[in-house]
Design an enzyme around this catalytic site. Structure first.
Site, PDB file in Angstrom:
ATOM      1  N   THR A   1      36.389  74.247  56.078  1.00  0.00           N
ATOM      2  CA  THR A   1      37.704  73.817  56.595  1.00  0.00           C
ATOM      3  C   THR A   1      38.585  73.437  55.407  1.00  0.00           C
ATOM      4  O   THR A   1      39.276  74.279  54.867  1.00  0.00           O
ATOM      5  CB  THR A   1      37.583  72.647  57.597  1.00  0.00           C
ATOM      6  OG1 THR A   1      36.857  71.580  57.003  1.00  0.00           O
ATOM      7  CG2 THR A   1      36.920  73.099  58.870  1.00  0.00           C
TER       8      THR A   1
ATOM      9  N   THR B   1      24.894  64.433  56.283  1.00  0.00           N
ATOM     10  CA  THR B   1      26.319  64.508  56.016  1.00  0.00           C
ATOM     11  C   THR B   1      26.885  65.912  56.176  1.00  0.00           C
ATOM     12  O   THR B   1      26.468  66.829  55.481  1.00  0.00           O
ATOM     13  CB  THR B   1      26.604  64.029  54.595  1.00  0.00           C
ATOM     14  OG1 THR B   1      26.180  62.683  54.502  1.00  0.00           O
ATOM     15  CG2 THR B   1      28.075  64.081  54.291  1.00  0.00           C
TER      16      THR B   1
ATOM     17  N   SER C   1      43.428  66.285  60.695  1.00  0.00           N
ATOM     18  CA  SER C   1      42.055  66.821  60.738  1.00  0.00           C
ATOM     19  C   SER C   1      41.244  66.128  61.808  1.00  0.00           C
ATOM     20  O   SER C   1      41.606  65.063  62.248  1.00  0.00           O
ATOM     21  CB  SER C   1      41.387  66.666  59.386  1.00  0.00           C
ATOM     22  OG  SER C   1      41.191  65.317  59.079  1.00  0.00           O
TER      23      SER C   1
END
Lengths: 409, 409
Positions: A158, A195, A409
């Site tokens: 992204t 993560t 976002s």
């Protein structure tokens, strides 16, 4: 992709194919106005063992919940990753979107719904437009085997400024097995979970329980030892697929080759984790924080994370300022046992403070030179016990503000 | 002082003198090249009751340790605050510096060493040059009674862009008692302690145990409910002095006037705490976060702090972006009970998300208008219980990076 991070590796590594894995990418058009690939489909041979770790967030996405439900069976035939829309916090509509994509993947791959895993990453709160995926999934399926790991790494990105991949090999019982991994992540990177998105593939044959145990341990020292901004995503997922096409079965750590395989897995996880930090939003310096002499490893980790997440430490490093006072502050606020008068602090190879005060005759010149570089090493010794930890992070710069005060976002 | 924060109050409040308190300021020249006042001396009449709360940091400064040792006697005749140098992490030399200043203050005020309290704020790691204080303390003592609370507030400031003061009064048994407070703080402002330096003075007569209890409770809802950057100082101290010159003795909360006094004290603490946030480094918006429906007050506070300290939330607000997805993320990462599907989120008076998804027909226009302002109100309802909390914070802007990547504090 936006301008490449100054800390990015020179190029994507050369990764060999993994037997039993076929990849394809497509353009669903989830979010971005441009025409980049935003959908990854992976197909695995029957019998592929899958293990995974997911975010500890209490507000996890439907895709994370989907994986949590299916991972206990340790069995996967397919994976669909959507990028540009995380589908998180989208209620029943988001859940329905995940179910539609999962069902279509199962139909196209001719397998049970329970053998499909899903991920999504990107904007929060907008239901994933599943129809856009359904429009292209049949075409994408027809292209299985045509995409490289680099293609796959690009398709799951992204705000990343470079695609992230790593590879390694191990010898098990005379057979050479391969491991390849890809990951994405740049912001909303924080501790205490797996993560961001990471996918690791191997042709080795590993029993599910052992594979899961290895991933949990490798994850602890890699993805769970990094932080960019202390913000934990709702979508974090790391999945590991073993197709079992090469070598003898590994069932326990004492089996020949198990340590070699685990070492190679750690290498890949650490490499990918470092790449995520090197792509930290606005990062201009890569920082390694080594904490030793804490009362326990867990205490050392908390202290290391307190330093790594401190905005004052991160801005000092951004300004090449040997501001060890802020490191002291971050140790003090961690809520862990520390004795000011036993504490010592090191920048690069120079100890700047010990036993509660600045080192006599401390020469700032070599420290200033170290801090002008882009690989910063900070050591903190507590002098209390044997607990140790190593944390990777990046500095906090104007770039982070620019990216996050403007990007939805 | 640097350019005044855009969130600063129009002017310093008009504060009446407090009977039994005499103030003087001087220029020791601890740190700054300029000639501003950097030393505050306060003298209290015999019998003044003193209570305080200090940082929870494991690396507290010698001045904080000095106060911790002396506060249990609940008795003070003098206070010396040094600004420009925190004297923290300076080993034996720093401890000796604090002792010299304390001894000199005791000599000049003609009192026992145990009745002197000390604070210091500024750069960490450089032993306080006590000689510079000793040079001027006799002159400053001769000027006791000449400084105003505004002078005092300016003298304790470091990176503050405006002096912080607040006043209130209460009627106790027909007598009007006054309370005045000053504070400093702009960066390294975080939860879980008495944040930064605050000094509150009253002429009321209050028993030590009750006064301490009131301060602890008022502190919890004011200084301990704010955060600028999540970084906890090594020097945080809030002290409250009651000279006992006016009104009847208060011994318990059921005494007439006790609630009025406590209310006035809370008002001052909350006013000063808000001023610290309004002077948060680089702040362009003041943010109030109200969390309700948590399983407990303490859980609500942790969730509120998780939102208030999230760099992604703070940068979104800086960019006037109604990015409630980042609020969801911060709730999810708090490590507290939360149910995505019961969560609702409000910006200003508009509920943007509830029951785990965006509100049907959500109109972003009034929300965008609210976020264009500089007083931002965020509400989060968990729908799980009765726990509630209110946290004050500010946004994260380029100003924070500019201040902290360059300033050695």
């Amino acid at each position: 992709m936006p301008e490449r991070s100054p800390l990015a590796p020179a190029s994507f590594p050369s990764l060999s194919d993994i037997e039993g894995v076929r990849l394809a990418v497509g353009h669903a058009g989830y979010h971005y106005a441009d025409t980049r690939m935003d959908l990854l489909l992976a197909e695995f041979v029957p019998g592929t063992v899958a293990v995974g770790v997911t975010t500890q967030s209490a507000c996890a996405s439907p895709e994370v919940e989907w994986c949590r439900e299916r991972l206990p069976s340790h069995n996967a035939r397919g994976l669909v990753v959507s990028s540009g829309n995380s589908n998180a916090f989208t209620g029943k509509r988001g859940k329905a979107a995940a179910e539609m994509i999962g069902a279509e993947a199962a139909r196209l791959l001719g397998c049970d719904l329970e053998k499909i895993l899903l991920s999504a990453t990107g904007v929060i709160g907008v239901p994933l437009p599943a129809a856009r995926a359904l429009n292209v999934m049949e075409t994408v399926t027809a292209q299985l085997g045509t995409a490289s790991f680099e293609d796959a790494a690009r398709a799951i990105s992204t705000t990343d400024t470079f695609p992230k991949g790593a590879g390694a090999a191990a010898i098990i019982g005379g057979a050479r097995v391969s491991i390849a991994g890809i990951a994405k992540g740049s912001g909303m990177i924080a501790p205490d979970m797996a993560t961001m998105l990471g996918y690791i593939f191997t042709d080795a044959r590993v029993a599910p329980a052992l594979l899961h145990d290895m991933l949990v341990r490798a994850n602890a020292r890699s993805f769970n030892s990094i932080t960019v901004d202390g913000d934990t995503s709702t979508s974090d997922t790391v999945l590991l697929f073993a197709t079992g096409q090469t070598g003898p079965l590994l069932e326990k750590m004492t089996d020949p080759g198990a340590h070699a395989f685990y070492g190679a897995l750690c290498e890949i996880c650490e490499d990918l984790a470092q790449q995520i930090v090197r792509d930290g939003e606005g990062a201009s310096k890569f920082i390694t924080i080594r904490v030793s002499g804490a009362v326990s490893d867990s205490s050392a980790r908390k202290i290391g994370m307190s330093i790594a997440n401190s905005p004052l430490v991160k801005t000092a490093i951004a300004g090449s300022d040997a501001n060890w006072g802020r490191v002291v502050m971050a140790v003090g606020k961690a809520g862990e046992p520390a004795d000011r008068d036993r504490l010592s602090i090191r920048f690069g190879s120079v100890t700047v403070a010990q036993q509660g005060e600045v080192v006599a005759g401390y020469d700032e010149a070599p420290v200033a030179k170290h801090l002008q570089g882009d690989e910063i090493d900070i050591g903190v010794s507590l002098g209390l016990g044997d607990g140790a930890a190593r944390i990777w992070t990046c500095d906090l710069t104007h770039g982070y503000i620019i990216i996050n005060a403007d990007y939805r976002s």
